[in-house]
Scaffold this active site. Structure first.
Site, PDB file in Angstrom:
ATOM      1  CD  GLU A 174      -3.078  -1.078   2.173  1.00  0.00           C
ATOM      2  OE1 GLU A 174      -3.005  -0.249   3.101  1.00  0.00           O
ATOM      3  OE2 GLU A 174      -4.035  -1.872   2.032  1.00  0.00           O
ATOM      4  CD  GLU A 293      -3.826  -5.938   3.129  1.00  0.00           C
ATOM      5  OE1 GLU A 293      -4.680  -5.223   3.693  1.00  0.00           O
ATOM      6  OE2 GLU A 293      -2.606  -5.697   3.166  1.00  0.00           O
TER       7      GLU A 293
HETATM    8  O1  AHR Z   1      -4.998  -5.993   7.045  1.00  0.00           O
HETATM    9  C1  AHR Z   1      -4.854  -4.877   7.869  1.00  0.00           C
HETATM   10  C2  AHR Z   1      -4.188  -3.707   7.177  1.00  0.00           C
HETATM   11  O2  AHR Z   1      -5.017  -3.247   6.149  1.00  0.00           O
HETATM   12  C3  AHR Z   1      -2.886  -3.998   6.479  1.00  0.00           C
HETATM   13  O3  AHR Z   1      -1.802  -3.885   7.321  1.00  0.00           O
HETATM   14  C4  AHR Z   1      -2.818  -2.934   5.426  1.00  0.00           C
HETATM   15  O4  AHR Z   1      -2.110  -3.341   4.292  1.00  0.00           O
HETATM   16  C5  AHR Z   1      -4.270  -2.605   5.131  1.00  0.00           C
HETATM   17  O5  AHR Z   1      -4.511  -1.258   5.149  1.00  0.00           O
END
Ligand code: AHR
Length: 503
Positions: A174, A293
């Protein structure tokens, strides 16, 4: 009253093979995911290395082929060297992503060892926040080079004779997010990712690399970020990442269950951007998508809600409702429909932190509602996704129009001679009659019809009562000469498993 939907499923109309890595997950040094989750020396079920066997068992049951590690936001401040070597010499560090103290008791080697026991590959991430080319190429050398160089010999001296041979690597996390340690503009990140990828590949040409897409489609820079960074990294990377979380905090479940339409659009948009850059570069290479994610995250925005510098304080311990499980089912179906492009996906996360599996420190383990759709998809959603013709009545929700009440997909596992239909009835009040035309398969017999249902959409499993929402296999599906019909209860997740008797 019941509503009526139909599906025409033909074994010859195929979307794509499902890459098993579609059922990946994610463990970050965040909350009690590592410490108190997979690792708890002194716990009654812990082995000699401190790995909780109850957690391992619940994770193994999910058949997770790949697990992303060590972050997440955590990776952007992580010095991998702090997590290797003799335990007694590991230093404690201030962890700036989540404002905790990191003991470094678990690092790369322990995680590799644990992942092997879990039956999973590791999707390793490198720090492109505070570090860069040098740390990343040294880490590849440490993990993957057999021997005869400083870092590979260092690994051997740490007790790991065999290289870990991690195949899949994420180039940071990110990097467009202002919350990220060392956040970057698209051009800064694209240049750094390209040079890092080049050096990592020179150390080990067999690795696959994932470039960071936007941290969500809601970012102001979304789309331009993807186009710019792909322009700068195209020849060096294989995947582009997508991250997305949804929540039901507005309490409008009809709208919440429609958020998989947002996921559908997100996947479609990112695939289109990849194809645009491919066209611009006149390249024969297609970039695949890593949805590394995704989940429901109702406690989003409550980050660092604890006293600073504690060791592994509980964080984001969402307790998932039946409605959340239905949403997870809708996301899984949506990903499957894009199996030609989404080759990897990671349910974020796996244990304790926004997770399907929960442990009590020093105590037992319990399973959330969301464990079940993931389990079913992972077990029965392998094979080839078929392009089904679906007719369903529709509704309008706050943010979405023409939402089909039926969300569904069919997967044909030729090797096992099985066809599985995953279906969510999004209708919150009415049951649905589903008629499926499956004549192209010849004779089929019903194996089982699994159902996850609940009178109360907000019902959740808890450590006190972990069996409030659990699946049963007494669904109503029936096979009758090339047709299968079932009644799907209101607001339910369904898995209809059929055996091919004769083609
Ligand atoms: O999964 C939790 C967080 O969400 C992770 O660390 C990040 O990559 C995202 O914003």
């Amino acid at each position: 009253m019941t509503i009526r939907s139909t599906m025409l499923i033909d074994k010859n109309f195929r979307v794509s093979e499902v890459d098993p890595r579609m059922y990946g997950s994610f463990i970050e040094h965040l909350g009690r995911a590592v410490y108190g989750g997979i690792y708890e020396p002194g716990h009654p079920t812990a082995d000699a290395n401190g790995f909780r066997q109850d957690a391992l068992e619940a994770i193994r049951a999910l058949q997770v082929p790949i697990i992303r590690y060590p972050g997440g936001n955590f990776v952007s401040g992580y010095n991998w060297e702090d997590g290797v070597g003799p335990l007694s010499e590991r230093r404690r560090t201030l962890e700036l992503a989540w404002w905790t103290t990191e003991t470094n008791a678990v690092g790369t080697n322990e995680f590799a060892q644990w992942a092997k026991l879990a039956g999973s590959e590791v999707m390793m991430a490198v720090n492109l926040g505070t570090r860069g080319v040098d740390a990343a190429r040294n880490l590849v050398e440490y993990c993957n080079h057999p021997s005869g160089s400083y870092y590979s010999d260092l690994r051997i001296s740490h007790g790991y004779e065999e290289p870990h041979r991690f195949k899949t690597w994420c180039l940071g996390n990110e990097m467009d997010g202002p919350w990220q340690i060392g956040a970057k503009t698209a051009v800064e990140y694209g240049r750094l990712a390209n040079e890092t990828a080049k050096a990592m590949r020179w150390v080990d040409p067999t690795i696959e690399l994932v470039a960071c897409g936007s941290s969500s489609s809601g970012m102001a820079t979304f789309a331009n970020w993807e186009a710019t960074i792909l322009d700068l990294t195209y020849d060096q990377v294989d995947f582009l990442s997508l991250h997305t979380y949804y929540n039901n905090n507005a309490g409008d479940t009809a709208n919440f269950l429609a958020t998989s339409m947002n996921l559908d659009r997100f996947i479609h948009s990112v695939a289109s951007i990849c194809d645009y850059v491919q066209a611009k570069k006149r390249s024969n290479k297609k970039i695949m998508l890593s949805l590394d994610e995704w989940n429901v995250w109702n406690t989003i925005g409550t980050s660092r809600n604890h006293e600073r510098w504690q060791i592994a304080p509980p964080e984001f311990e969402d307790v998932y409702t039946h409605a959340d499980a239905l949403a997870v089912g809708c996301y899984l179906i949506t990903m499957l429909k894009h199996a030609d492009r989404v080759k990897m996906a990671c349910l974020a996360q796996l244990i304790n932190t926004i997770a399907p599996i929960m442990t009590e420190t020093g105590g037992g383990l319990w399973l959330q509602t969301t464990y079940y759709p993931f389990l079913h998809a992972s077990h029965y959603g392998r094979g080839t996704v078929l392009l089904a013709n679906v007719e369903s009545p529709r509704y309008d929700a706050k943010d979405f129009t023409d939402v089909p009440y039926l969300e569904s997909v069919a997967v044909f596992n030729e090797e096992h001679g099985e066809v599985t239909i995953f279906a969510v009835n999004r209708h919150l009040e009415e049951a649905m009659t589903l008629d499926m035309d499956v004549r192209s398969f010849g004779a089929l017999s019903l194996i089982e019809h699994i159902v996850l249902e609940s009178e109360d959409l907000m019902l959740a499993n808890t450590k006190e009562d972990p069996r409030r929402v659990v699946p049963h296999n007494h669904g109503s599906a029936q096979e009758d000469g090339g047709r299968v019909s079932a009644t799907l209860s209101k607001a339910s997740w369904n898995v209809i498993r059929l055996r091919v008797v004769k083609v």
